[in-house]
Design a protein around this motif. Structure first.
Motif, PDB file in Angstrom:
ATOM      1  N   ILE A  42       0.821  -1.212   0.000  1.00  0.00           N
ATOM      2  CA  ILE A  42       0.000   0.000   0.000  1.00  0.00           C
ATOM      3  C   ILE A  42       0.861   1.271   0.000  1.00  0.00           C
ATOM      4  N   PRO A  43       1.755   1.454   0.991  1.00  0.00           N
ATOM      5  CA  PRO A  43       2.568   2.677   0.926  1.00  0.00           C
ATOM      6  C   PRO A  43       3.468   2.717  -0.311  1.00  0.00           C
ATOM      7  N   ALA A  44       3.908   1.563  -0.787  1.00  0.00           N
ATOM      8  CA  ALA A  44       4.781   1.522  -1.967  1.00  0.00           C
ATOM      9  C   ALA A  44       4.029   1.973  -3.215  1.00  0.00           C
ATOM     10  N   ILE A  45       2.785   1.548  -3.363  1.00  0.00           N
ATOM     11  CA  ILE A  45       2.038   1.917  -4.576  1.00  0.00           C
ATOM     12  C   ILE A  45       1.607   3.378  -4.526  1.00  0.00           C
ATOM     13  N   VAL A  46       1.284   3.876  -3.325  1.00  0.00           N
ATOM     14  CA  VAL A  46       0.939   5.295  -3.173  1.00  0.00           C
ATOM     15  C   VAL A  46       2.154   6.162  -3.504  1.00  0.00           C
ATOM     16  N   GLU A  47       3.305   5.789  -2.977  1.00  0.00           N
ATOM     17  CA  GLU A  47       4.535   6.554  -3.216  1.00  0.00           C
ATOM     18  C   GLU A  47       4.943   6.506  -4.691  1.00  0.00           C
ATOM     19  N   ARG A  48       4.826   5.333  -5.301  1.00  0.00           N
ATOM     20  CA  ARG A  48       5.215   5.203  -6.709  1.00  0.00           C
ATOM     21  C   ARG A  48       4.305   6.042  -7.601  1.00  0.00           C
ATOM     22  N   GLU A  49       3.021   6.099  -7.270  1.00  0.00           N
ATOM     23  CA  GLU A  49       2.091   6.912  -8.064  1.00  0.00           C
ATOM     24  C   GLU A  49       2.477   8.394  -7.998  1.00  0.00           C
ATOM     25  N   LYS A  50       2.979   8.837  -6.852  1.00  0.00           N
ATOM     26  CA  LYS A  50       3.426  10.234  -6.723  1.00  0.00           C
ATOM     27  C   LYS A  50       4.655  10.494  -7.590  1.00  0.00           C
ATOM     28  N   GLU A  51       5.543   9.517  -7.667  1.00  0.00           N
ATOM     29  CA  GLU A  51       6.785   9.676  -8.430  1.00  0.00           C
ATOM     30  C   GLU A  51       6.604   9.409  -9.917  1.00  0.00           C
ATOM     31  N   PHE A  52       5.825   8.384 -10.238  1.00  0.00           N
ATOM     32  CA  PHE A  52       5.606   7.967 -11.631  1.00  0.00           C
ATOM     33  C   PHE A  52       4.108   7.809 -11.866  1.00  0.00           C
ATOM     34  N   ALA A  53       3.467   8.888 -12.261  1.00  0.00           N
ATOM     35  CA  ALA A  53       2.016   8.891 -12.450  1.00  0.00           C
ATOM     36  C   ALA A  53       1.581   7.882 -13.500  1.00  0.00           C
ATOM     37  N   THR A  54       0.354   7.351 -13.336  1.00  0.00           N
ATOM     38  CA  THR A  54      -0.123   6.308 -14.252  1.00  0.00           C
ATOM     39  C   THR A  54      -1.466   6.638 -14.904  1.00  0.00           C
ATOM     40  N   GLY A  55      -1.933   7.876 -14.798  1.00  0.00           N
ATOM     41  CA  GLY A  55      -3.191   8.245 -15.443  1.00  0.00           C
ATOM     42  C   GLY A  55      -3.044   8.271 -16.955  1.00  0.00           C
ATOM     43  N   LEU A  56      -4.026   7.714 -17.635  1.00  0.00           N
ATOM     44  CA  LEU A  56      -4.005   7.663 -19.104  1.00  0.00           C
ATOM     45  C   LEU A  56      -5.329   8.180 -19.656  1.00  0.00           C
ATOM     46  N   PRO A  57      -5.306   9.344 -20.300  1.00  0.00           N
ATOM     47  CA  PRO A  57      -6.542   9.834 -20.901  1.00  0.00           C
ATOM     48  C   PRO A  57      -6.873   9.012 -22.148  1.00  0.00           C
ATOM     49  N   THR A  58      -8.138   8.693 -22.293  1.00  0.00           N
ATOM     50  CA  THR A  58      -8.597   8.050 -23.529  1.00  0.00           C
ATOM     51  C   THR A  58      -9.714   8.930 -24.078  1.00  0.00           C
ATOM     52  N   THR A  59     -10.288   8.540 -25.169  1.00  0.00           N
ATOM     53  CA  THR A  59     -11.323   9.359 -25.788  1.00  0.00           C
ATOM     54  C   THR A  59     -12.519   9.558 -24.865  1.00  0.00           C
ATOM     55  N   SER A  60     -12.909   8.517 -24.133  1.00  0.00           N
ATOM     56  CA  SER A  60     -14.118   8.659 -23.312  1.00  0.00           C
ATOM     57  C   SER A  60     -13.933   8.328 -21.828  1.00  0.00           C
ATOM     58  N   VAL A  61     -13.168   7.313 -21.493  1.00  0.00           N
ATOM     59  CA  VAL A  61     -13.030   6.864 -20.101  1.00  0.00           C
ATOM     60  C   VAL A  61     -11.548   6.785 -19.753  1.00  0.00           C
ATOM     61  N   SER A  62     -11.079   7.723 -18.942  1.00  0.00           N
ATOM     62  CA  SER A  62      -9.661   7.688 -18.559  1.00  0.00           C
ATOM     63  C   SER A  62      -9.400   6.530 -17.599  1.00  0.00           C
ATOM     64  N   VAL A  63      -8.190   5.982 -17.689  1.00  0.00           N
ATOM     65  CA  VAL A  63      -7.807   4.839 -16.872  1.00  0.00           C
ATOM     66  C   VAL A  63      -6.490   5.148 -16.159  1.00  0.00           C
ATOM     67  N   ALA A  64      -6.182   4.334 -15.153  1.00  0.00           N
ATOM     68  CA  ALA A  64      -4.891   4.409 -14.481  1.00  0.00           C
ATOM     69  C   ALA A  64      -4.402   2.983 -14.283  1.00  0.00           C
ATOM     70  N   ILE A  65      -3.073   2.819 -14.320  1.00  0.00           N
ATOM     71  CA  ILE A  65      -2.492   1.482 -14.150  1.00  0.00           C
ATOM     72  C   ILE A  65      -1.395   1.505 -13.089  1.00  0.00           C
ATOM     73  N   PRO A  66      -1.795   1.759 -11.838  1.00  0.00           N
ATOM     74  CA  PRO A  66      -0.781   1.786 -10.775  1.00  0.00           C
ATOM     75  C   PRO A  66      -0.140   0.417 -10.566  1.00  0.00           C
ATOM     76  N   HIS A  67       1.146   0.440 -10.261  1.00  0.00           N
ATOM     77  CA  HIS A  67       1.889  -0.791  -9.994  1.00  0.00           C
ATOM     78  C   HIS A  67       3.127  -0.424  -9.201  1.00  0.00           C
TER      79      HIS A  67
END
Length: 162
Positions: A42-67
């Motif tokens: 949990i803290p690792a994925i939260v921290e990684r998202e801050k450092e390496f964002a994973t949001g991906l805009p698409t035409t209609s429904v944006s997605v995120a792929i945290p890891h």
């Protein structure tokens, strides 16, 4: 290499959250409670998202792929969260812009190669607008699982299970 776990227990539909950290914490907590990841996930994925964002805009429904790193993973799985209302995630590769994410694919991979392969498959999937539209209105976890598994071809994914 461990088998990929993808069942209804890792799918969270109609997730009611206000911030991306809450998404990561709720989805991560579910994986911890199921024993698929370590408490450190949990803290690792939260921290990684801050450092390496994973949001991906698409035409209609944006997605995120945290890891995050494999050292936090007990068993390889993909958790899917469909949000009740979109929340802002910083766009991958652009730390100044956000996108309103409604679908989150949280990856818990136990080796870097399988994560890369899955990320490539997900990128293709995110170009399928009809799939994303179907997923955000789905209310049954079994149907959501089938839709995702078929589209990603998880049953033939290296080490995948049916």
């Amino acid at each position: 290499m461990s088998e990929l776990h993808f069942e209804e227990d890792v799918i969270l539909l109609d997730l009611d959250v206000e911030k991306n950290e809450q998404v990561l914490e709720k989805m991560g907590r579910n994986l911890v409670d199921l024993g698929y990841v370590k408490e450190s996930f949990i803290p690792a994925i939260v921290e990684r998202e801050k450092e390496f964002a994973t949001g991906l805009p698409t035409t209609s429904v944006s997605v995120a792929i945290p890891h995050t790193d494999a050292k936090h993973v007990n068993r390889k799985t993909i958790s899917v969260g469909v949000l009740k209302s979109p929340v802002d995630f910083v766009i991958m590769g652009d730390d100044r812009e956000t996108t309103p994410v409604q679908v989150v694919f949280m990856l818990a991979m136990d080796e870097p190669h399988s994560q890369l392969t899955l990320l490539q498959d997900l990128m293709k999937l995110f170009q399928d607008e009809s799939f994303l539209q179907q997923l955000i209105v789905e209310k049954d976890k079994r149907n959501a699982k089938q839709l995702i598994a078929n589209k990603l071809n998880l049953y033939s994914f290296k080490g995948g299970e049916s």
